[in-house]
Design an enzyme around this catalytic site. Structure first.
Site, PDB file in Angstrom:
ATOM      1  N   TYR A 179     -22.617 -46.809  31.232  1.00 42.62           N
ATOM      2  CA  TYR A 179     -23.905 -47.203  31.851  1.00 42.62           C
ATOM      3  C   TYR A 179     -23.575 -48.568  32.405  1.00 42.62           C
ATOM      4  CZ  TYR A 179     -28.593 -47.696  33.665  1.00 42.62           C
ATOM      5  OH  TYR A 179     -29.848 -48.015  34.229  1.00 42.62           O
ATOM      6  N   THR A 226     -19.171 -36.437  22.030  1.00 48.02           N
ATOM      7  CA  THR A 226     -20.206 -35.930  22.741  1.00 48.02           C
ATOM      8  C   THR A 226     -20.643 -34.413  22.285  1.00 48.02           C
ATOM      9  OG1 THR A 226     -19.146 -37.023  24.562  1.00 48.02           O
ATOM     10  CG2 THR A 226     -20.526 -35.220  25.383  1.00 48.02           C
ATOM     11  N   THR A 227     -19.755 -33.540  21.920  1.00 49.23           N
ATOM     12  CA  THR A 227     -19.927 -32.186  21.378  1.00 49.23           C
ATOM     13  C   THR A 227     -20.571 -32.177  20.216  1.00 49.23           C
ATOM     14  OG1 THR A 227     -17.882 -31.691  22.307  1.00 49.23           O
ATOM     15  CG2 THR A 227     -18.705 -29.980  20.807  1.00 49.23           C
ATOM     16  N   ILE A 243      -7.994 -32.904  21.639  1.00 53.08           N
ATOM     17  CA  ILE A 243      -9.085 -33.148  21.021  1.00 53.08           C
ATOM     18  C   ILE A 243     -10.232 -31.795  21.789  1.00 53.08           C
ATOM     19  CG2 ILE A 243     -11.076 -34.411  20.268  1.00 53.08           C
ATOM     20  CD1 ILE A 243      -9.448 -36.869  20.354  1.00 53.08           C
ATOM     21  N   TYR A 251     -10.922 -43.546  24.010  1.00 52.23           N
ATOM     22  CA  TYR A 251     -11.464 -42.279  24.615  1.00 52.23           C
ATOM     23  C   TYR A 251     -11.882 -42.369  26.185  1.00 52.23           C
ATOM     24  CZ  TYR A 251     -14.161 -37.963  25.492  1.00 52.23           C
ATOM     25  OH  TYR A 251     -14.939 -36.801  25.799  1.00 52.23           O
ATOM     26  N   LYS A 261      -7.418 -40.576  23.740  1.00 52.87           N
ATOM     27  CA  LYS A 261      -8.058 -39.286  24.322  1.00 52.87           C
ATOM     28  C   LYS A 261      -8.140 -39.417  25.741  1.00 52.87           C
ATOM     29  CE  LYS A 261     -11.886 -36.023  23.795  1.00 52.87           C
ATOM     30  NZ  LYS A 261     -13.116 -35.668  23.417  1.00 52.87           N
ATOM     31  N   ARG A 311     -18.144 -39.246  32.149  1.00 53.45           N
ATOM     32  CA  ARG A 311     -19.062 -39.461  31.283  1.00 53.45           C
ATOM     33  C   ARG A 311     -19.813 -40.961  31.319  1.00 53.45           C
ATOM     34  NH1 ARG A 311     -22.233 -35.265  28.189  1.00 53.45           N
ATOM     35  NH2 ARG A 311     -20.907 -33.513  28.104  1.00 53.45           N
TER      36      ARG A 311
END
Length: 301
Positions: free
Chosen positions: A109, A46-47, A206, A135, A164, A140
């Site tokens: 989604y 994402t980052t 992370i 993750y 994560k 999100r």
């Protein structure tokens, strides 16, 4: 499978003025990260603005990161998708490129059931030989990876070796630590919860903040992992404002703005991400960076 412990930087993806991936600054960032003592690199998350990278760019950024790192630290490639077939292709490419592990986000989604999550992650893990790190980030993705599902995956898939955890629930993280095997790694996905997680037996983070302050994040995490919580608390307190400012607007806008301020990249984003919306946010971010840089120069931290 080696246990994942320490601080792993969720790398930004620098762009040129015309919006292409800036591989020259990517190399600069990676080398600084390694020289400053982080334990691993996490590209294309994402980052790293992965939603707006093409498949070709995604593959190339991972391959370039592996090449630049050159075995100095592990590379955990983000290869998750809401399409199992796509996640398998990305993961196979990462493995072929020499990545040390893959990071697999909850499908977003389409909001699968827990059975769907189990089948999704199991299919990816069976398609590759390298370690898989799950993750869990409901904020999100709209779905939480329940601990029962995670434990089942750990038991049935030998290369699912870590998670994560960015559920936002420290209680859930503690339950994961209690329910999983001792050699299973639990990493925080939130900088501000990393120390509390390690105090509860977690393995590290992370990190977003380590993009700009890798040495200080490494000192905090390594201090905690070695049992020096006095030092870890001191550094965590020093970081606390910056941790919040990294999310004053949508990640990775603030951290990339901070990196641009310090000369690591251009302040270049791909729509729908854009520069900071509020000038007051920019000033708060710049003021915090100046304070922290002064503290580092004066060896206060």
């Amino acid at each position: 499978m080696n246990r994942f412990r320490g601080v792993y930087t969720a790398l930004i993806t620098p762009f040129t003025e015309i919006g292409n991936v800036d591989y020259q600054n990517l190399e600069k960032i990676i080398n600084v990260q390694i020289e400053e003592g982080i334990d691993g690199l996490v590209p294309c998350g994402t980052t790293g603005e992965s939603p707006t990278l093409s498949h070709e760019e995604h593959d190339r950024v991972i391959a370039k990161t592996v090449k630049i790192a050159n075995g100095r630290v592990p590379v955990i490639a983000c290869t998750g998708s809401n399409s199992t077939r796509e996640a398998i292709r990305l993961s196979e490419h990462a493995e072929d490129s020499g990545a040390d592990a893959v990071l697999l986000v909850n499908p977003y989604y389409n909001k699968p059931t827990q059975k769907g999550l189990y089948l999704h992650f199991k299919a990816i893990a069976e398609a590759v030989k390298i370690p898989c790190i799950l993750y869990n980030i409901k904020g999100r993705t709209g779905i939480n990876l329940e601990t029962e599902t995670l434990v089942r995956l750990e038991e049935e898939c030998p290369n699912i070796v870590a998670v994560k955890e960015a559920s936002g629930s420290l209680e859930q993280m503690k339950t994961v630590i209690e329910r999983t095997n001792d050699d299973f790694s639990v990493l925080s996905g939130d900088d501000n919860l990393a120390l509390d997680l390690m105090k509860s037996g977690g393995d590290g983070v992370i990190s977003v903040a380590s993009n700009l302050f890798p040495r200080q994040m490494a000192r905090m995490v390594h201090s905690a992992l070695s049992g020096d919580f006095e030092k870890a608390n001191q550094i965590n307190t020093w970081f606390s404002e910056f941790f919040s400012l990294c999310f004053i607007e949508t990640n990775p806008i603030p951290i990339k703005t901070a990196m641009a301020r310090m000369g690591f990249c251009r302040e270049s984003f791909r729509l729908p991400l854009c520069p900071l919306e509020k000038e007051e946010h920019r000033q708060k971010l710049y003021d915090a960076i100046e304070r922290m840089e002064n503290d580092i120069r004066e060896e206060i931290i």
